[in-house]
Scaffold this active site. Structure first.
Site, PDB file in Angstrom:
ATOM      1  N   LYS A  39       3.777   0.461   9.201  1.00  0.00           N
ATOM      2  CA  LYS A  39       4.979   1.285   9.283  1.00  0.00           C
ATOM      3  C   LYS A  39       4.815   2.351  10.376  1.00  0.00           C
ATOM      4  O   LYS A  39       3.706   2.572  10.886  1.00  0.00           O
ATOM      5  CB  LYS A  39       5.239   1.928   7.917  1.00  0.00           C
ATOM      6  CG  LYS A  39       5.475   0.908   6.781  1.00  0.00           C
ATOM      7  CD  LYS A  39       5.702   1.624   5.453  1.00  0.00           C
ATOM      8  CE  LYS A  39       5.731   0.650   4.282  1.00  0.00           C
ATOM      9  NZ  LYS A  39       5.931   1.349   2.987  1.00  0.00           N
ATOM     10  N   TYR A  51      14.479  -4.083   2.992  1.00  0.00           N
ATOM     11  CA  TYR A  51      14.275  -3.442   1.687  1.00  0.00           C
ATOM     12  C   TYR A  51      15.439  -3.688   0.717  1.00  0.00           C
ATOM     13  O   TYR A  51      15.624  -2.916  -0.216  1.00  0.00           O
ATOM     14  CB  TYR A  51      14.051  -1.944   1.880  1.00  0.00           C
ATOM     15  CG  TYR A  51      12.628  -1.574   2.272  1.00  0.00           C
ATOM     16  CD1 TYR A  51      11.531  -2.001   1.514  1.00  0.00           C
ATOM     17  CD2 TYR A  51      12.360  -0.784   3.388  1.00  0.00           C
ATOM     18  CE1 TYR A  51      10.225  -1.662   1.856  1.00  0.00           C
ATOM     19  CE2 TYR A  51      11.057  -0.438   3.742  1.00  0.00           C
ATOM     20  CZ  TYR A  51       9.993  -0.880   2.958  1.00  0.00           C
ATOM     21  OH  TYR A  51       8.697  -0.537   3.286  1.00  0.00           O
ATOM     22  N   ASN A  75       2.986   5.686   3.239  1.00  0.00           N
ATOM     23  CA  ASN A  75       1.853   4.860   2.800  1.00  0.00           C
ATOM     24  C   ASN A  75       1.465   3.778   3.807  1.00  0.00           C
ATOM     25  O   ASN A  75       0.810   2.796   3.477  1.00  0.00           O
ATOM     26  CB  ASN A  75       2.090   4.303   1.388  1.00  0.00           C
ATOM     27  CG  ASN A  75       3.283   3.356   1.313  1.00  0.00           C
ATOM     28  OD1 ASN A  75       3.906   3.068   2.330  1.00  0.00           O
ATOM     29  ND2 ASN A  75       3.580   2.865   0.129  1.00  0.00           N
ATOM     30  N   HIS A 116       3.090  -2.202   4.779  1.00  0.00           N
ATOM     31  CA  HIS A 116       3.858  -3.028   3.846  1.00  0.00           C
ATOM     32  C   HIS A 116       3.210  -4.412   3.773  1.00  0.00           C
ATOM     33  O   HIS A 116       2.726  -4.921   4.777  1.00  0.00           O
ATOM     34  CB  HIS A 116       5.298  -3.192   4.341  1.00  0.00           C
ATOM     35  CG  HIS A 116       6.015  -4.321   3.663  1.00  0.00           C
ATOM     36  ND1 HIS A 116       6.627  -4.177   2.445  1.00  0.00           N
ATOM     37  CD2 HIS A 116       6.157  -5.626   4.009  1.00  0.00           C
ATOM     38  CE1 HIS A 116       7.127  -5.354   2.082  1.00  0.00           C
ATOM     39  NE2 HIS A 116       6.861  -6.248   3.014  1.00  0.00           N
ATOM     40  N   GLU A 129      10.635 -12.636   4.203  1.00  0.00           N
ATOM     41  CA  GLU A 129      10.300 -11.572   5.158  1.00  0.00           C
ATOM     42  C   GLU A 129       9.828 -12.160   6.488  1.00  0.00           C
ATOM     43  O   GLU A 129      10.188 -11.649   7.556  1.00  0.00           O
ATOM     44  CB  GLU A 129       9.249 -10.639   4.552  1.00  0.00           C
ATOM     45  CG  GLU A 129       9.830  -9.801   3.415  1.00  0.00           C
ATOM     46  CD  GLU A 129       8.812  -9.003   2.622  1.00  0.00           C
ATOM     47  OE1 GLU A 129       9.245  -8.266   1.715  1.00  0.00           O
ATOM     48  OE2 GLU A 129       7.588  -9.108   2.883  1.00  0.00           O
TER      49      GLU A 129
HETATM   50  P1  RTP Z   1       5.755  -2.219   0.303  1.00  0.00           P
HETATM   51  O1  RTP Z   1       6.937  -3.062  -0.112  1.00  0.00           O
HETATM   52  O2  RTP Z   1       6.064  -1.235   1.383  1.00  0.00           O
HETATM   53  O3  RTP Z   1       4.491  -2.990   0.525  1.00  0.00           O
HETATM   54  O4  RTP Z   1       5.446  -1.302  -0.918  1.00  0.00           O
HETATM   55  P2  RTP Z   1       5.283  -1.735  -2.414  1.00  0.00           P
HETATM   56  O5  RTP Z   1       5.714  -3.141  -2.645  1.00  0.00           O
HETATM   57  O6  RTP Z   1       3.888  -1.348  -2.771  1.00  0.00           O
HETATM   58  O7  RTP Z   1       6.311  -0.744  -3.112  1.00  0.00           O
HETATM   59  P3  RTP Z   1       7.863  -0.906  -3.442  1.00  0.00           P
HETATM   60  O8  RTP Z   1       8.057  -0.483  -4.832  1.00  0.00           O
HETATM   61  O9  RTP Z   1       8.416  -2.205  -2.987  1.00  0.00           O
HETATM   62  O10 RTP Z   1       8.448   0.246  -2.522  1.00  0.00           O
HETATM   63  C1  RTP Z   1       8.606   0.024  -1.163  1.00  0.00           C
HETATM   64  C2  RTP Z   1       8.275   1.273  -0.417  1.00  0.00           C
HETATM   65  O11 RTP Z   1       9.162   2.309  -0.779  1.00  0.00           O
HETATM   66  C3  RTP Z   1       8.507   3.549  -0.647  1.00  0.00           C
HETATM   67  N1  RTP Z   1       8.608   4.261  -1.895  1.00  0.00           N
HETATM   68  N2  RTP Z   1       8.940   5.516  -1.958  1.00  0.00           N
HETATM   69  N3  RTP Z   1       9.164   7.380  -5.024  1.00  0.00           N
HETATM   70  C4  RTP Z   1       9.246   7.179  -3.739  1.00  0.00           C
HETATM   71  O12 RTP Z   1       9.560   8.047  -2.951  1.00  0.00           O
HETATM   72  C5  RTP Z   1       8.929   5.851  -3.244  1.00  0.00           C
HETATM   73  N4  RTP Z   1       8.594   4.803  -3.977  1.00  0.00           N
HETATM   74  C6  RTP Z   1       8.389   3.792  -3.116  1.00  0.00           C
HETATM   75  C7  RTP Z   1       7.077   3.296  -0.289  1.00  0.00           C
HETATM   76  O13 RTP Z   1       6.943   3.424   1.122  1.00  0.00           O
HETATM   77  C8  RTP Z   1       6.894   1.846  -0.687  1.00  0.00           C
HETATM   78  O14 RTP Z   1       5.882   1.240   0.070  1.00  0.00           O
END
Ligand code: RTP
Length: 155
Positions: free
Chosen positions: A16, A56, A119, A122, A133
């Site tokens: 990212k 997303y 973070n 992705h 994707e």
């Molecule tokens: P990614 O898709 O980026 O690999 O992340 P992930 O599956 O571990 O997490 P996901 O639940 O799909 O969330 C995607 C991205 O959204 C951001 N996020 N912000 N509470 C918050 O502010 C929050 N929660 C999630 C994070 O950048 C996360 O990677």
């Protein structure tokens, strides 16, 4: 061992804008390389906000969706496809838990990030999302098939 070739799966991994700006590209790529996964596509892109919303789309009801899409489209993203046995699941393991406060040390987020909104990386969370994707970010012609000698020693 040639029998493994058919089982190799592909996952979509993106560094990212925060990871790119912080100079973590080489560090992150090297972790996937050293594990034994094979890089089959890579490009640096600044996604539009519309593109980020597509990426997303599963999260569109979440309160952070808009900020997340603004962030993903705020600068260069390094989009990649990595191939290998178990690449989707183990890619997520290399990355660590979504919230870097909960990611284990030794993982990319555990070692290199502090808050969930920054973070740095992705990774696809399953075979269906990986397929979708990869198709969203890459043209089929951008996926490079090649044999690497290392595979004879990894599999
Ligand atoms: P990614 O898709 O980026 O690999 O992340 P992930 O599956 O571990 O997490 P996901 O639940 O799909 O969330 C995607 C991205 O959204 C951001 N996020 N912000 N509470 C918050 O502010 C929050 N929660 C999630 C994070 O950048 C996360 O990677």
């Amino acid at each position: 061992n040639e029998a493994h070739a058919a089982e190799l799966e592909r996952t979509f991994i993106a560094i990212k804008p925060d990871g790119v700006q912080r100079g973590l590209i080489a560090e992150i790529i090297s972790r996937f390389e050293r594990k034994g996964f094979k890089l089959v596509a890579i490009k640096l892109v600044v996604p539009s906000k519309e593109f980020a919303q597509k990426h997303y789309h599963d999260l569109k009801e979440r309160p952070f969706f808009n900020g997340l899409c603004d962030f993903l489209s705020s600068g260069p993203v390094l989009a990649m496809v990595w191939e290998g046995e178990g690449a989707i699941k183990y890619g997520r393991k290399l990355i660590g838990a979504t919230d870097p406060q909960k990611s284990e040390p030794g993982t990319i987020r555990g070692d290199l990030a502090v808050v969930v909104g920054r973070n740095i990386i992705h990774g696809s969370d399953g075979p269906e999302t990986a397929k979708d994707e990869i198709a969203l970010w890459f043209e089929p012609s951008e996926l490079v098939s090649y044999t690497s000698n290392a595979e004879n020693w990894i599999y």
